[in-house]
Structure formats: structure tokens, C-alpha cells
Design a protein around this motif. Structure first.
Motif, mmCIF file in Angstrom:
data_model
loop_
_atom_site.group_PDB
_atom_site.id
_atom_site.type_symbol
_atom_site.label_atom_id
_atom_site.label_comp_id
_atom_site.label_asym_id
_atom_site.label_seq_id
_atom_site.Cartn_x
_atom_site.Cartn_y
_atom_site.Cartn_z
ATOM 1 N N VAL A 1 0.850 -1.190 0.000
ATOM 2 C CA VAL A 1 0.000 0.000 0.000
ATOM 3 C C VAL A 1 0.886 1.241 0.000
ATOM 4 O O VAL A 1 1.753 1.398 0.875
ATOM 5 N N TYR A 2 0.653 2.105 -0.984
ATOM 6 C CA TYR A 2 1.419 3.331 -1.151
ATOM 7 C C TYR A 2 0.550 4.561 -0.874
ATOM 8 O O TYR A 2 -0.664 4.541 -1.115
ATOM 9 N N VAL A 3 1.205 5.632 -0.440
ATOM 10 C CA VAL A 3 0.612 6.967 -0.441
ATOM 11 C C VAL A 3 1.410 7.814 -1.435
ATOM 12 O O VAL A 3 2.641 7.936 -1.314
ATOM 13 N N LEU A 4 0.723 8.359 -2.434
ATOM 14 C CA LEU A 4 1.362 9.177 -3.462
ATOM 15 C C LEU A 4 0.898 10.625 -3.341
ATOM 16 O O LEU A 4 -0.078 10.933 -2.660
ATOM 17 N N GLU A 5 1.623 11.500 -4.054
ATOM 18 C CA GLU A 5 1.203 12.897 -4.157
ATOM 19 C C GLU A 5 1.336 13.358 -5.602
ATOM 20 O O GLU A 5 2.324 13.059 -6.273
ATOM 21 N N ASN A 6 0.340 14.079 -6.056
ATOM 22 C CA ASN A 6 0.334 14.639 -7.409
ATOM 23 C C ASN A 6 0.598 16.142 -7.367
ATOM 24 O O ASN A 6 0.518 16.777 -6.322
ATOM 25 N N GLY A 7 0.915 16.696 -8.553
ATOM 26 C CA GLY A 7 1.020 18.144 -8.701
ATOM 27 C C GLY A 7 2.207 18.781 -8.025
ATOM 28 O O GLY A 7 2.153 19.956 -7.656
ATOM 29 N N LEU A 8 3.305 18.033 -7.864
ATOM 30 C CA LEU A 8 4.516 18.607 -7.275
ATOM 31 C C LEU A 8 5.326 19.310 -8.366
ATOM 32 O O LEU A 8 5.587 18.741 -9.423
ATOM 33 N N ILE A 9 5.721 20.539 -8.113
ATOM 34 C CA ILE A 9 6.384 21.369 -9.124
ATOM 35 C C ILE A 9 7.861 21.515 -8.785
ATOM 36 O O ILE A 9 8.221 22.020 -7.711
ATOM 37 N N TYR A 10 8.709 21.079 -9.736
ATOM 38 C CA TYR A 10 10.152 21.187 -9.543
ATOM 39 C C TYR A 10 10.817 21.009 -10.904
ATOM 40 O O TYR A 10 10.369 20.205 -11.718
ATOM 41 N N ASP A 11 11.906 21.739 -11.143
ATOM 42 C CA ASP A 11 12.598 21.648 -12.431
ATOM 43 C C ASP A 11 13.091 20.224 -12.686
ATOM 44 O O ASP A 11 13.541 19.537 -11.761
ATOM 45 N N GLN A 12 12.990 19.819 -13.958
ATOM 46 C CA GLN A 12 13.388 18.468 -14.360
ATOM 47 C C GLN A 12 14.434 18.539 -15.453
ATOM 48 O O GLN A 12 14.216 19.155 -16.496
ATOM 49 N N HIS A 13 15.601 17.919 -15.233
ATOM 50 C CA HIS A 13 16.592 17.843 -16.304
ATOM 51 C C HIS A 13 16.064 16.953 -17.427
ATOM 52 O O HIS A 13 15.330 15.990 -17.195
ATOM 53 N N ASN A 14 16.467 17.277 -18.651
ATOM 54 C CA ASN A 14 15.917 16.570 -19.808
ATOM 55 C C ASN A 14 16.941 16.524 -20.932
ATOM 56 O O ASN A 14 17.260 17.547 -21.544
ATOM 57 N N TYR A 15 17.469 15.317 -21.196
ATOM 58 C CA TYR A 15 18.401 15.121 -22.298
ATOM 59 C C TYR A 15 17.712 14.510 -23.514
ATOM 60 O O TYR A 15 18.376 14.184 -24.505
ATOM 61 N N THR A 16 16.414 14.341 -23.447
ATOM 62 C CA THR A 16 15.675 13.683 -24.522
ATOM 63 C C THR A 16 15.102 14.707 -25.491
ATOM 64 O O THR A 16 15.180 15.920 -25.271
ATOM 65 N N THR A 17 14.498 14.195 -26.554
ATOM 66 C CA THR A 17 13.805 15.077 -27.504
ATOM 67 C C THR A 17 12.348 15.306 -27.101
ATOM 68 O O THR A 17 11.655 16.083 -27.756
ATOM 69 N N TYR A 18 11.892 14.635 -26.039
ATOM 70 C CA TYR A 18 10.530 14.831 -25.574
ATOM 71 C C TYR A 18 10.424 16.162 -24.836
ATOM 72 O O TYR A 18 11.424 16.718 -24.388
ATOM 73 N N TYR A 19 9.200 16.648 -24.709
ATOM 74 C CA TYR A 19 8.946 17.935 -24.060
ATOM 75 C C TYR A 19 9.761 19.052 -24.717
ATOM 76 O O TYR A 19 10.376 19.894 -24.047
ATOM 77 N N ASN A 20 9.765 19.003 -26.060
ATOM 78 C CA ASN A 20 10.418 20.049 -26.878
ATOM 79 C C ASN A 20 11.912 20.174 -26.608
ATOM 80 O O ASN A 20 12.503 21.227 -26.835
ATOM 81 N N SER A 21 12.536 19.118 -26.107
ATOM 82 C CA SER A 21 13.986 19.076 -25.860
ATOM 83 C C SER A 21 14.443 20.131 -24.856
ATOM 84 O O SER A 21 15.632 20.438 -24.776
ATOM 85 N N GLU A 22 13.538 20.653 -24.086
ATOM 86 C CA GLU A 22 13.879 21.702 -23.120
ATOM 87 C C GLU A 22 14.689 21.122 -21.970
ATOM 88 O O GLU A 22 14.348 20.082 -21.419
ATOM 89 N N ASP A 23 15.787 21.785 -21.588
ATOM 90 C CA ASP A 23 16.607 21.346 -20.472
ATOM 91 C C ASP A 23 17.178 22.549 -19.724
ATOM 92 O O ASP A 23 17.948 23.323 -20.302
ATOM 93 N N PRO A 24 16.808 22.701 -18.453
ATOM 94 C CA PRO A 24 15.828 21.871 -17.744
ATOM 95 C C PRO A 24 14.400 22.251 -18.139
ATOM 96 O O PRO A 24 14.163 23.312 -18.712
ATOM 97 N N ILE A 25 13.476 21.361 -17.827
ATOM 98 C CA ILE A 25 12.070 21.687 -17.989
ATOM 99 C C ILE A 25 11.667 22.442 -16.728
ATOM 100 O O ILE A 25 11.572 21.869 -15.647
ATOM 101 N N VAL A 26 11.470 23.733 -16.878
ATOM 102 C CA VAL A 26 11.203 24.587 -15.715
ATOM 103 C C VAL A 26 9.792 24.313 -15.182
ATOM 104 O O VAL A 26 8.839 24.188 -15.950
ATOM 105 N N ASP A 27 9.709 24.212 -13.863
ATOM 106 C CA ASP A 27 8.412 24.005 -13.191
ATOM 107 C C ASP A 27 7.676 22.780 -13.751
ATOM 108 O O ASP A 27 6.483 22.820 -14.014
ATOM 109 N N PHE A 28 8.412 21.706 -13.909
ATOM 110 C CA PHE A 28 7.806 20.456 -14.390
ATOM 111 C C PHE A 28 6.857 19.922 -13.324
ATOM 112 O O PHE A 28 7.149 19.959 -12.127
#
Length: 350
Positions: free
Chosen positions: A246-273
Motif C-alpha cells: 500500500v502506497y501513499v502518493l502525491e500529485n502536482g509537485l512542481i520542480y525543475d526536471q533535467h531533460n536530455y531527450t527530444t521529448y517535451y520540446n527538448s527543453e533542459d531543464p524543464i522549468v516548473d515540471f
């Protein structure tokens, strides 16, 4: 004159301007066949759908077959008990087959849901790949429950610091798949990389034989207190060692995400992901709490109750999500369910 007309006709075809009805068809290498249910009582109807990897609906141009025989349209029913293999062809592209079952009403089956555990990190530039794959899966089915397990350090001075880090070392050591990201399906099956190109692997697990156990939760939050009842119903005698997680999760957490992929418009970091389905607490042992063997008989309902305070790391109680699943002796998740606060669930019997 005749030669000139021929040349004009060829030019017209080349420019695709001489016919208003000319359509250029996309080329597909993979199509995904699903059924609205894998099990029905005889004389009920099952509806089939075919989509591409991006979620585009191809059903109207698809031919369906049941046990090798072409059917009319995309629905099927029968008065004969048994299993049936369904295939589909979109022009020359064939979907992976699925199996459906018709029973006489005496069988007990439950809606099948698939668990995705996404081992990720805000510092991990390749991790958005799995997150994007999960988004594509959610576009195609509601029968998937995602959990984001953030790794690996809570040390703010570490280059791999993640504010949502959850220590899953025991589970990761058992899985023994090094590195991040990694997506695990039903806990022990690795989701093939690149995950966004292999969503059919996930969808396939929602099809076919339905589980013989179901999960339902009753949840309530009052002030700082959580009351949670997890109920498991059995459609056969299991007898072997089952465990509840049994897990407790949380949604809607905002924090920058590093991104080396072409997804999410290749943005790095993805600000306020926006980070969703983030694992914040485990109310059982991470590897599961044993369900007593005498509780796993056919038609029995096993209930595990929790009365706890809201975990201190939760930032918004309105974004809490609960996840419960049952594993077999090897650790494979047999069925899973998610719930929101103040929800009363019924078993999803078929």
C-alpha cells in the motif's frame, strides 16, 4: 494532342491537385488492439478498438478476426463458453493478438489493471522518456496505475539530489536492474527502452486473462488523519503466499526536471515540471505484507485497515493518491487499484 493529354494527366497525379478526395495515408509499423473487456458472460458483446502508438483511432479502417474468421464491424458476441483469439489488420499491418473469454456467469473475474513503477529523478536527464511514455499509455487506457519512485539522494549538496527521493533500495536490490530511468511493469517486468515507442508492451498486459482477485479501497481524510481500508476479494483458492503493498502518493509537485531527450520540446531543464504519482510513503513493508493463507479462499474478502497521520512530506492533502496491489510469491503484481481521498470503491467484478 493525345501525348499532351497523357502528360497533363501524369502531372496532375504528381501534384495531387486533380482530385479533391485524394488522401495520403500515414505509414504504421505498430498498431495496438484492445477490447473493452477481456471477459464477458455469453451473449454479451465485446467491442474492439485499434489505435496507433500516438493514440490515433484506426478502428474504422481495420479488419477484425476471431479465431481466424473475419467478423463484421468491431464487435463480437457468442453463446458458446470458451476462449477466443482476436486479431486485427490495418491495411497490411497486423496487431498482436489478444484472447477474450466468454463464461456462463458462474466464474468470478476482476477488471485487470497494470502497475507501472517509474524509477526516476529530477536530476536524471533521460528520465522524462519514461514519464512521456506513461502519458502516452494514459491516452489509450484507464487500466494503468503509475507510481513515480524518485531516486537516489536526499542530500541537498549531492549532484543527484531529488527533493522527492524515496529509499527503495530493498526493492531495487531484488529487481537487480541498475541505472535510471527504468520502468517496471507489474513490479518485475522491465518496460523496453525507448518506452514511448513500446507502449504496446504495457497495453498488452491490460488484455487477455483477467485476474482472480480484485482490490477496493475506502478512504477518508479528516484534519490530519487518514483512515484507509484496503479490501481484497478472491475469485479462486490461492493458497500460496500473497502479499499486500500500500502506497501513499502525491500529485502536482512542481520542480525543475533535467531533460536530455527530444521529448517535451527538448527543453533542459524543464522549468516548473509537474511531477505526478510521486511515492511519499509506504504503509506496508516495501516488499509487501503477507496475507494469511486462510484469508485467500474463494469469495473471501480480506481487509487491512490503516489509521495514520498524513505523512509529513505531503505538501497538499488534496493531491494525495492511494495505491494498493497484491503480489505473488515471486513478487509479481497480480492486480492493482488507485483511489483518491474520501472515496468508497466497489470490487470491479466481471
Amino acid at each position: 494532342m493525345k501525348k499532351n493529354l497523357i502528360l497533363l494527366f501524369i502531372a496532375c497525379l504528381a501534384l495531387v491537385g486533380c482530385s479533391k478526395n485524394y488522401d495520403i495515408l500515414n505509414s504504421y509499423s505498430d498498431i495496438i488492439l484492445t477490447a473493452d473487456s477481456s471477459v464477458k458472460v455469453i451473449n454479451e458483446t465485446i467491442t474492439f478498438t485499434v489505435k496507433d502508438n500516438e493514440g490515433n483511432d484506426l478502428t474504422d479502417d481495420t479488419v477484425f478476426f476471431v479465431d481466424g474468421e473475419e467478423i463484421e464491424g468491431n464487435t463480437f458476441t457468442t453463446d458458446v463458453v470458451g476462449n477466443y483469439e482476436v486479431t486485427a489488420t490495418y491495411f497490411e499491418v497486423e496487431a498482436d493478438p489478444i484472447v477474450i473469454n466468454f463464461h456462463d456467469g458462474t466464474g468470478i473475474n476482476f477488471r485487470k489493471r497494470v502497475l507501472i513503477e517509474d524509477y526516476t529523478g529530477t536530476w536524471c536527464g533521460w528520465c522524462p522518456r519514461v514519464a512521456y511514455g506513461i502519458e502516452l499509455v494514459h491516452q489509450q487506457t484507464e487500466d494503468v496505475v503509475a507510481v513515480a519512485i524518485h531516486r537516489p539522494s536526499s542530500n541537498e549538496s549531492s549532484p543527484v539530489y531529488d527533493p522527492y527521493n524515496f529509499d527503495s533500495s530493498e526493492l531495487e536490490n531484488y529487481i537487480d536492474i541498475p541505472g535510471y530511468p527504468k520502468g517496471l511493469l507489474n513490479r518485475l517486468t522491465q518496460w523496453d527502452n525507448p518506452e514511448p515507442n513500446n507502449i504496446n508492451q504495457v497495453i498488452a498486459l491490460t488484455q487477455g486473462e483477467n485476474p482472480k482477485l480484485g482490490v477496493a479501497m475506502n478512504t477518508a481524510i479528516s484534519g490530519n488523519d487518514i483512515t484507509l481500508d484496503v479490501n481484497v476479494k478472491f475469485g479462486k483458492d490461492f493458497g500460496n503466499e500473497l502479499k499486500l503493498v500500500v502506497y501513499v502518493l502525491e500529485n502536482g509537485l512542481i520542480y525543475d526536471q533535467h531533460n536530455y531527450t527530444t521529448y517535451y520540446n527538448s527543453e533542459d531543464p524543464i522549468v516548473d515540471f509537474e511531477h505526478n504519482h510521486v511515492l511519499r510513503a509506504c504503509l506496508t513493508p516495501l516488499m509487501g505484507e503477507i496475507i494469511p493463507n486462510n484469508e485467500t479462499g474463494i469469495l473471501n474478502v480480506y481487509t487491512k485497515s490503516f489509521n495514520i497521520s498524513i505523512p509529513e512530506n505531503i505538501t497538499n492533502t488534496g493531491n494525495i493518491e492511494f495505491v494498493a496491489f497484491v503480489t505473488d510469491a515471486e513478487g509479481n503484481a497480480l492486480n492493482v487499484r488507485s483511489a483518491h481521498p474520501n472515496e468508497v470503491q466497489e470490487f470491479e467484478e466481471l
